[in-house]
Each structure stands twice: as structure tokens, then as C-alpha cells.
Design an enzyme around this catalytic site. Sequence first.
Site, PDB file in Angstrom:
ATOM      1  N   ASP A  13     195.244 -54.586 -99.611  1.00 49.25           N
ATOM      2  CA  ASP A  13     195.204 -55.949 -99.528  1.00 49.25           C
ATOM      3  C   ASP A  13     194.852 -56.648-100.937  1.00 49.25           C
ATOM      4  OD1 ASP A  13     194.999 -58.611 -98.664  1.00 49.25           O
ATOM      5  OD2 ASP A  13     192.886 -58.931 -98.549  1.00 49.25           O
ATOM      6  N   SER A  14     195.195 -57.904-101.171  1.00 44.10           N
ATOM      7  CA  SER A  14     194.924 -58.693-102.522  1.00 44.10           C
ATOM      8  C   SER A  14     193.624 -58.370-102.710  1.00 44.10           C
ATOM      9  CB  SER A  14     195.593 -59.958-102.655  1.00 44.10           C
ATOM     10  OG  SER A  14     194.870 -60.835-101.472  1.00 44.10           O
ATOM     11  N   CYS A  76     197.898 -57.326 -95.586  1.00 44.90           N
ATOM     12  CA  CYS A  76     198.160 -58.595 -96.380  1.00 44.90           C
ATOM     13  C   CYS A  76     199.304 -59.302 -96.002  1.00 44.90           C
ATOM     14  CB  CYS A  76     197.933 -58.392 -97.901  1.00 44.90           C
ATOM     15  SG  CYS A  76     198.040 -59.851 -98.825  1.00 44.90           S
ATOM     16  N   GLU A 155     186.389 -64.065-100.904  1.00 43.84           N
ATOM     17  CA  GLU A 155     186.217 -63.104-102.080  1.00 43.84           C
ATOM     18  C   GLU A 155     184.829 -63.294-102.837  1.00 43.84           C
ATOM     19  OE1 GLU A 155     188.604 -60.735-103.909  1.00 43.84           O
ATOM     20  OE2 GLU A 155     189.236 -60.790-101.925  1.00 43.84           O
ATOM     21  N   CYS A 185     196.204 -64.951 -92.667  1.00 42.27           N
ATOM     22  CA  CYS A 185     195.994 -64.117 -93.849  1.00 42.27           C
ATOM     23  C   CYS A 185     194.700 -63.398 -93.428  1.00 42.27           C
ATOM     24  CB  CYS A 185     195.448 -65.428 -94.907  1.00 42.27           C
ATOM     25  SG  CYS A 185     194.712 -64.685 -96.332  1.00 42.27           S
ATOM     26  N   HIS A 187     192.072 -62.432 -94.950  1.00 38.40           N
ATOM     27  CA  HIS A 187     190.852 -63.018 -95.497  1.00 38.40           C
ATOM     28  C   HIS A 187     190.294 -63.938 -94.244  1.00 38.40           C
ATOM     29  CE1 HIS A 187     191.913 -61.590 -99.337  1.00 38.40           C
ATOM     30  NE2 HIS A 187     190.757 -61.774 -99.797  1.00 38.40           N
TER      31      HIS A 187
HETATM   32  N1  DGL Z   1     194.936 -61.493 -97.523  1.00 36.81           N
HETATM   33  C1  DGL Z   1     196.200 -62.138 -97.896  1.00 36.81           C
HETATM   34  C2  DGL Z   1     196.946 -62.399 -96.570  1.00 36.81           C
HETATM   35  O1  DGL Z   1     196.632 -61.807 -95.605  1.00 36.81           O
HETATM   36  C3  DGL Z   1     196.149 -62.889 -99.156  1.00 36.81           C
HETATM   37  C4  DGL Z   1     195.241 -63.597 -99.934  1.00 36.81           C
HETATM   38  C5  DGL Z   1     195.913 -63.965-101.147  1.00 36.81           C
HETATM   39  O2  DGL Z   1     195.465 -63.230-102.164  1.00 36.81           O
HETATM   40  O3  DGL Z   1     196.211 -65.072-101.315  1.00 36.81           O
HETATM   41  O4  DGL Z   1     197.747 -63.046 -96.690  1.00 36.81           O
END
Ligand code: DGL
Length: 256
Positions: A13-14, A76, A155, A185, A187
Site C-alpha cells: 500500500d502507499s 491500495c 498515517e 481507500c 486507510h
Molecule cells: N490506501 C490507499 C487507497 O486505498 C491510498 C491512500 C493514499 O496514499 O492516498 O487508495
Amino acid sequence: MMKKTALPIGVFDSGVGGISVLRELVALMPNENYIFFGDSANAPYGTKTLDEVVELTCKDAAFLYEQGVKAIVVACNTATSAGVKILREHYTTIPVIGIEPALKPAVLSAKHPTVLVMATPMTLREEKFKNLMHRFEQDAKIIPLPCPGLVEFIERGELESEELEAFLRKLFAPFKEVDAVVLGCTHYPFAKKMIGKILGEEVQLFDGGAGTARETKRKLEEFALINPSLEEGKVVILNSAKDPEMIALCERLLYL
Ligand code: DGL
């Protein structure tokens, strides 16, 4: 030599968000081994350009591939919409699984519901989401809601702060009647408690983590890659931020 089935599944993931997918994978397939890579040094991805995210996505996948993984899970939504096609063209011998906003179950949750789709600006802008939305727009009122800034709270490990509450209250203020919310997302499931507090219990929340875990299992079966071991697998967590705090945060989120 290690048997191919015993090799780890690579998940990236990011940043720390992909842990919401990893925990579903571990719950479904506890005997598999995993390597999770979070690119927190470059997070967020969702507000970058498409070229930047494609490049980062390819780097993340290459890093996991070098570790000798038997499958790659793009945990992600943003990286999936930007680069999963490219990854599948490049890695033809191992399964590459992506994630997309769980719009279908949200649309089916009521008769013509109003559905808010929370995601990064990139996910909502890309072709993949537009196609998904077209498929269901007859059955629901679908409102895409870009949430720049939300990833940063997660984060920082801020899941219940007053600042997060104020941020989300402002975000939801224009929407009075909502039946379902898609957490598009990886997160965002970590902000579920706060989102539920603001929108109320009647509003159903949907995320793609469990569906992605099931899809990963199907792909492993298709490629004859299921680990037959009955022992609990190993989970290795790596992060580009090189900050031990990020690993500690990932561990906290995994066992939340
Ligand atoms: N967790 C990521 C997603 O599912 C991206 C979050 C990001 O880095 O902007 O889209």
C-alpha cells in the site's frame, strides 16, 4: 529449496492503510506467510499525478517480487486504479490481485439507496471507478466524495482525535440523507469508529478488504499456490519510512 506454496504473499500500500486488507487475508488464510510493504515515505499517493503513482506502484511491486513472493496483492485502491493493469502485463507468472471500492454491496444494501463513495481524488478520477459507477448508477444515487487529507490522519495513527472528528464532520456536512458509505481507500476502515459516530449506526459502511482476501484465495487456488501447512504463517512488516514507529503503528492496526 523452499516449496513454492510456502513462499509469502506480498501485500503493498502507499502506507499503513493496506493493513486493513492484510488483516482480512490473515483471518481468511492464517497459515499463509505474508510480507507487507507500506510506502509511507511517499504517502499519500491519492493526490499525486498519475505518472507518479504508476512509477511508485511499479517500484513497490518490484520490491516485493525481489523478496520472492508467490502473489502480489495491491492493497491500495489508488495504486490499483493507476497501475494494476501494467503489473498484470509485467508479472505473468504470479497472480496480481487489486482492490476496488465495494460499491456493489453498498448499492444492494437497500432499494435505491443514497451511497457516498469516499476515496482519494485519483481513485475517483480514474477510468476504473467511472466504469464501476456506470454499472450501478441506475440502482442507487451514487455520490463520489474525494477525501484529500484523511489518509494523513491514519498515517499519524490518529484514529479518534478531536481533529479527525472535526475534519469528518466538515466533510459530511453537505450530505443529509445517506444510506450507505463505501470506504474506497484502504486507510479509511481505520476511521470507521469515528465515521459511525458522526453518521449514526443506521448508515452502513462497506469496504473491499474481505472481498479482496476472498479473491486472493480464489487466485491462489487457480494457480495451485495454497499453502498446505497447518501451522500459523509468518507476517513480516516493512516500511519505506525507516521509522520504527511506523512498524509499531502497523502492528497496532493489524491486531486492532
Ligand atoms: N490506501 C490507499 C487507497 O486505498 C491510498 C491512500 C493514499 O496514499 O492516498 O487508495
